[in-house]
Design an enzyme around this catalytic site. Structure first.
Site, PDB file in Angstrom:
ATOM      1  N   HIS A   1       0.881  -1.175   0.000  1.00 25.14           N
ATOM      2  CA  HIS A   1       0.000   0.000   0.000  1.00 25.14           C
ATOM      3  C   HIS A   1       0.924   1.233   0.000  1.00 25.14           C
ATOM      4  O   HIS A   1       0.838   2.090   0.887  1.00 25.14           O
ATOM      5  CB  HIS A   1      -0.967  -0.029   1.179  1.00 25.14           C
ATOM      6  CG  HIS A   1      -2.223   0.784   0.972  1.00 25.14           C
ATOM      7  ND1 HIS A   1      -3.492   0.259   1.065  1.00 25.14           N
ATOM      8  CD2 HIS A   1      -2.395   2.095   0.667  1.00 25.14           C
ATOM      9  CE1 HIS A   1      -4.399   1.219   0.845  1.00 25.14           C
ATOM     10  NE2 HIS A   1      -3.756   2.346   0.604  1.00 25.14           N
TER      11      HIS A   1
ATOM     12  N   GLU B   1     -12.440  -0.819  -0.913  1.00 20.39           N
ATOM     13  CA  GLU B   1     -12.506   0.535  -0.345  1.00 20.39           C
ATOM     14  C   GLU B   1     -13.720   1.243  -0.922  1.00 20.39           C
ATOM     15  O   GLU B   1     -13.961   1.182  -2.134  1.00 20.39           O
ATOM     16  CB  GLU B   1     -11.273   1.382  -0.703  1.00 20.39           C
ATOM     17  CG  GLU B   1     -10.010   0.999   0.019  1.00 20.39           C
ATOM     18  CD  GLU B   1      -8.828   1.904  -0.361  1.00 20.39           C
ATOM     19  OE1 GLU B   1      -9.037   3.054  -0.800  1.00 20.39           O
ATOM     20  OE2 GLU B   1      -7.693   1.423  -0.220  1.00 20.39           O
TER      21      GLU B   1
HETATM   22  C1  FCB Z   1      -7.349   5.414  -2.045  1.00 16.71           C
HETATM   23  C2  FCB Z   1      -6.247   4.821  -1.187  1.00 16.71           C
HETATM   24  C3  FCB Z   1      -6.510   4.900   0.284  1.00 16.71           C
HETATM   25  C4  FCB Z   1      -7.208   6.184   0.688  1.00 16.71           C
HETATM   26  C5  FCB Z   1      -8.380   6.483  -0.218  1.00 16.71           C
HETATM   27  C6  FCB Z   1      -9.137   7.725   0.141  1.00 16.71           C
HETATM   28  O1  FCB Z   1      -6.807   5.808  -3.265  1.00 16.71           O
HETATM   29  O2  FCB Z   1      -6.032   3.476  -1.514  1.00 16.71           O
HETATM   30  O3  FCB Z   1      -5.286   4.712   0.952  1.00 16.71           O
HETATM   31  O4  FCB Z   1      -6.316   7.207   0.779  1.00 16.71           O
HETATM   32  O5  FCB Z   1      -7.968   6.546  -1.548  1.00 16.71           O
END
Ligand code: FCB
Length: 453
Positions: free
Chosen positions: A126, A351
């Site tokens: 990450h 996410e």
């Molecule tokens: C994504 C990232 C994460 C976070 C979100 C808002 O691009 O993976 O770490 O910062 O955006």
């Protein structure tokens, strides 16, 4: 519109729910216990690159608050926790010696999750590459592919038997383009040819690591996480529609075509001209390893205009604090497009969430109705895709708690849990309470499903 009462009913009991974070954004302890420097540690030291001139030295102090943070995650009632390993914490120089104390931290994290009945979803990259590897050229060099594979095997050896899932990379597009073409993320380079070489090495190292992990008998499910946005033409004109197709090929299919079809999309390849990456024979076969799952990070849609970049204020849609349009329907469209283009494995939304102002109410609570709405409508959008046949397996909120939002620093808050950076106090926002109650309904339904058997 779906009411809260019905929302959980739209998902099968086996559908998995979680929250997500990443190492650099929450851990802090940036020089402690033998941790090496990462490219983000270094990048934050450059004047002017982080909006509030902050860094990840302390962040949410998660490194020192592991147990209470794990209790917090458990209290939300989720099934899984998505986190990442800081490569320089476990292997300070990105090659050679391993750092026992760093490995021990992730061992406590994983064991602590299992003890609380939570499934560990580990991400290897990450973004916080060891600075020592950057000194040798970082992701732009072929060498990094081997280093990353060794790192993956080291993690497998130490933790592999206890992990539910291993993700190789988080959002290769961001690392390549924001880090190496636009220069707004670490390592801050501005060269498109380098950026496309980086993207290629990320994909090859993904394939190489997957192959090696399978060879080592990994029991965890293996996958990759992409940031994807559906591309819509700004108007109905042929020029805008052509731009939308091209943007889609350069931003989405540049990653998904190699992973699922073993080739780069031709129209994007032509458009990139002399900047296309150098490849070795066999690279495309390596990239196209079978995936156990695809992770999708979704925040907003992409508007394509032949006139140039689209100003989101023109759309009339509500925007988050990042200036991103709130468009839940885009998530359904995106998932349907993927389902149409490829034979998909299980898909996780790895996410999804939004940054909002989060005013502290006079009652000491954070009534973030805008975030709750965002989550509710996007979860409903996942249900719509699932009904249309997309093999959805789970959903994770970004993020568990407010944290270091990269170039935006601490000013943008994505958490469902509020963090007071003075005291490090964690406080559930209304959105966390809402998510928890949704998951209570899920659990109630699972219990009934078992009872009925
Ligand atoms: C994504 C990232 C994460 C976070 C979100 C808002 O691009 O993976 O770490 O910062 O955006």
């Amino acid at each position: 519109m779906t009411s809260d009462q019905d929302l959980h009913l739209q998902f099968p009991p086996a559908f998995e729910w979680g929250v997500a974070t990443s190492a650099f954004q929450i851990e802090g302890a940036s020089t402690e216990d033998g941790k090496g420097e990462s490219i983000w540690d270094r990048f934050c030291r450059q004047p002017g690159v982080i909006a509030d001139a902050s860094n990840g030295d302390v962040a949410c102090d998660h490194y020192h608050r592991l147990d209470s943070d794990l209790d917090l995650i458990q209290a939300l009632g989720v099934d899984l926790y998505r986190f990442s390993v800081s490569w320089p914490r476990v292997q300070p120089l990105g090659s050679g010696a391993w750092n026992e104390v760093g490995l021990g931290f992730y061992e406590r994290l994983v064991d602590g999750l299992l003890a609380r009945g939570l499934r560990p979803h580990l991400t290897l990259n990450h973004w916080d590459l060891p600075q020592a590897l950057q000194e040798r050229g970082g992701w732009a060099t072929r060498e990094v592919v081997d280093r990353f594979t060794d790192y993956a095997l080291g993690i497998q050896q130490r933790l592999g038997d206890r992990l539910a899932a291993i993700t190789t990379h988080n959002e290769p597009w961001v690392v390549a383009m924001l880090g190496h073409e636009q220069g707004i993320f670490a390592p801050g380079l501005r060269d498109r040819k380098v950026a496309l070489q980086v993207a290629h090495h990320l994909l090859v190292s993904h394939g190489m690591a997957l192959k090696a992990l399978r060879g080592a008998g990994a029991s965890a499910r293996l996958g990759i996480v992409l940031n994807l946005a559906p591309a819509y033409p700004a108007t109905d004109s042929e020029a805008d529609r052509a731009r939308a197709r091209l943007d889609d090929a350069k931003g989405r299919r540049w990653y998904t075509d190699p992973l699922f079809l073993g080739r780069y999309p031709q129209e994007a390849w032509n458009d990139f001209g002399g900047d296309v990456p150098q490849m070795r024979e066999g690279d495309m076969d390596l990239i196209r390893q079978p995936l156990d799952y695809l992770g999708v990070n979704y925040y907003t849609r992409h508007m394509a205009s032949a006139q140039g970049p689209w100003d989101t204020r023109r759309s009339g849609l509500p925007l988050t604090e990042m200036g991103w349009e709130i468009y839940a329907r885009g998530l359904t469209d995106l998932l349907l497009t993927l389902h149409h283009d490829y034979t998909l494995p299980d898909v996780y939304i790895t996410e999804n969430g939004g940054a909002f102002p989060d005013a502290l109410g006079p009652d000491g609570a954070i009534h973030d109705a805008d975030r709750t709405d965002y989550l509710r409508t996007h979860i409903a959008a996942v249900a719509d895709a699932m009904r249309a046949g997309v093999p959805m397996a789970g959903y994770m909120v970004w993020s568990l708690m407010d944290n270091f939002e990269w170039a935006s620093g601490y000013a943008k808050r994505f958490g469902i849990v509020h963090v007071d950076y003075e005291t490090q106090q964690r406080r559930l926002k209304d959105s966390a309470r809402w998510y928890r109650s949704l998951l209570e309904q899920v659990r109630g339904r699972r219990a009934r499903a078992v009872g009925e058997r």
